[in-house]
Design an enzyme around this catalytic site. Structure first.
Site, mmCIF file in Angstrom:
data_model
loop_
_atom_site.group_PDB
_atom_site.id
_atom_site.type_symbol
_atom_site.label_atom_id
_atom_site.label_comp_id
_atom_site.label_asym_id
_atom_site.label_seq_id
_atom_site.Cartn_x
_atom_site.Cartn_y
_atom_site.Cartn_z
ATOM 1 N N GLU A 377 53.108 5.381 46.698
ATOM 2 C CA GLU A 377 54.114 5.481 47.768
ATOM 3 C C GLU A 377 55.519 5.744 47.212
ATOM 4 O O GLU A 377 56.513 5.256 47.729
ATOM 5 C CB GLU A 377 54.131 4.204 48.624
ATOM 6 C CG GLU A 377 52.805 3.833 49.253
ATOM 7 C CD GLU A 377 52.325 4.825 50.306
ATOM 8 O OE1 GLU A 377 52.986 5.861 50.511
ATOM 9 O OE2 GLU A 377 51.273 4.569 50.919
ATOM 10 N N GLU A 381 61.591 5.542 40.361
ATOM 11 C CA GLU A 381 62.731 6.475 40.313
ATOM 12 C C GLU A 381 63.048 7.045 41.698
ATOM 13 O O GLU A 381 64.227 7.219 42.057
ATOM 14 C CB GLU A 381 62.439 7.606 39.324
ATOM 15 C CG GLU A 381 62.454 7.187 37.866
ATOM 16 C CD GLU A 381 61.297 6.261 37.487
ATOM 17 O OE1 GLU A 381 61.492 5.397 36.616
ATOM 18 O OE2 GLU A 381 60.190 6.398 38.075
#
Length: 397
Positions: A377, A381
């Site tokens: 999901e 980052e």
């Protein structure tokens, strides 16, 4: 009862259902998880019991046969399931996202058609955005749906990382349509694709090649999905309007990030439970290793990380339930919970010493499952990108 990660302010029903799921996990999931994981076997018996418990319809409105519960209730149940075996929570994750998208964005006909069957688990959902040559760059999707003269669509392209691809019977797939919009994400449409379970060409023009072999997250099937001249009707467009797929999918991903946060909390809790138990049983230099300050301090750190992750997950779920925007809260919860889960699992592994490297000990499985949560999901980052953009907007000089 788990002593960490308690949630204040729950209703009597919420407390009861979470307690029921916890008992189910202790009795049915934990004792069989190792064997099923090592043999990469789909947990059909466990899934059947989850159907009987009503977990597939937890957030589906009562008018469609579901329990009509909140995202918070669902997340707390997922936390308990992941504590037993992360793959079990993965069985209902994509199902839950698709049901949520239909509930929020589907036409009345789509809700009447799908939601009652999804509530019982008769119809099982899967969620498809990724493609082999793109990950988080959703606007670069290449799979295309071309509109035909009779109003139907022909879909061609290849999708990737489809959780429950073989075991699902309904896939929400994001593809490109010719909307003529100047922004790429406005040319995307979500199609609802019904199919039978299994692998190979499951319906004309739609192929599920087979299971992808993974480091962890065993038992559950992760697949590709190949469209080759697949024909879809206009009624298969989620919400009945093309060009809205990006917004519909992002709404689904937002609640999906709360789900991943809950899974990370569950895995982290289990890693701590194993460590604190082992540290009191294992002796060195004439006393349990828990009485050595180096180990005791690690347990304190682990418990604090588990508690912090749980609180952020609960906050993100409650914010979404209130109707407020929760993209930052969900991103923060997913980022923190997944990172802390990885750290806590590694700390538990270190406390187990050489035994942590043995397949006879449960921590070995958690060590293989935890890395998935860092990328599922949206990577850490990506979460930091979402968070920083909102912060720079809210605190603009």
């Amino acid at each position: 009862m788990t002593r960490l990660a308690q949630t204040l302010g729950l209703t009597e029903f919420q407390t009861e259902i979470v307690s029921t799921v916890r008992k189910f996990v202790d009795k049915e999931v934990i004792p069989t998880a190792q064997e099923l994981d090592h043999s990469d076997t789909y947990p059909q018996a466990i899934v059947d019991q989850m159907k009987d418990m009503g977990l597939f319809g937890l957030m589906i409105p009562e008018e469609y046969g579901g329990l009509g519960e909140s995202l918070l209730t669902y997340a707390l149940c997922v936390e308990e399931l992941a504590r037993g075996w992360m793959s079990v929570s993965g069985v209902i994750n994509t199902h839950f996202i698709v049901a949520y998208m239909i509930r929020q964005h589907g036409t009345d006909a789509q809700k009447q058609n799908y939601l009652p069957r999804m509530a019982t688990g008769e119809t099982r959902g899967a969620f498809s955005m990724s493609e082999p040559e793109l990950g988080s760059d959703v606007a670069a999707i290449r799979t295309r749906a071309k509109k035909n003269a009779d109003g139907t669509y022909t879909i061609d392209g290849q999708k990737m990382w489809l959780t429950n691809g073989g075991s699902s019977t309904l896939v929400a797939a994001l593809v490109r349509t010719d909307e003529g919009a100047d922004k790429p994400h406005r040319n995307l449409t979500a199609f609802l694709v019904e199919k039978p379970t299994g692998f190979g060409e499951v319906v004309p023009g739609l192929t599920i090649p087979g299971k992808l072999d993974k480091l962890g997250y065993k038992g559950i099937d992760t697949t590709e999905l190949i469209f080759d001249g697949y024909r879809a009707s206009a009624d298969d467009v989620l919400g009945g309007v093309t060009g809205q797929g990006f917004f519909q999918m992002m709404d689904g991903v937002e609640v999906g990030r709360v789900n991943v946060s809950a899974r990370a909390c569950g895995v982290g809790i289990r890693a701590f439970e194993l460590a604190v138990r082992y540290a009191q049983q294992r002796e060195t230099f004439g006393k349990p290793i828990a009485e050595h300050q180096a180990v005791a301090f690690q347990l304190a750190e682990m418990a604090t990380k588990v508690e912090a992750a749980h609180l952020m997950m609960v906050n993100a779920a409650r914010l979404k339930d209130s109707g407020e925007r929760n993209d930052v809260a969900a991103g923060m919860a997913k980022y923190l919970a997944s990172e802390f889960c990885s750290e806590v699992t590694q700390q538990s592994f270190r406390i187990h010493g050489g035994y942590g490297y043995s397949k006879e000990y449960e921590i070995e499985r958690l060590m293989r499952d935890a890395p998935f949560l860092l990328i599922g999901e949206g990577t850490s980052e990506i979460q930091k990108n979402i968070i920083s953009k909102r912060l720079l907007s809210d605190y603009r000089v």
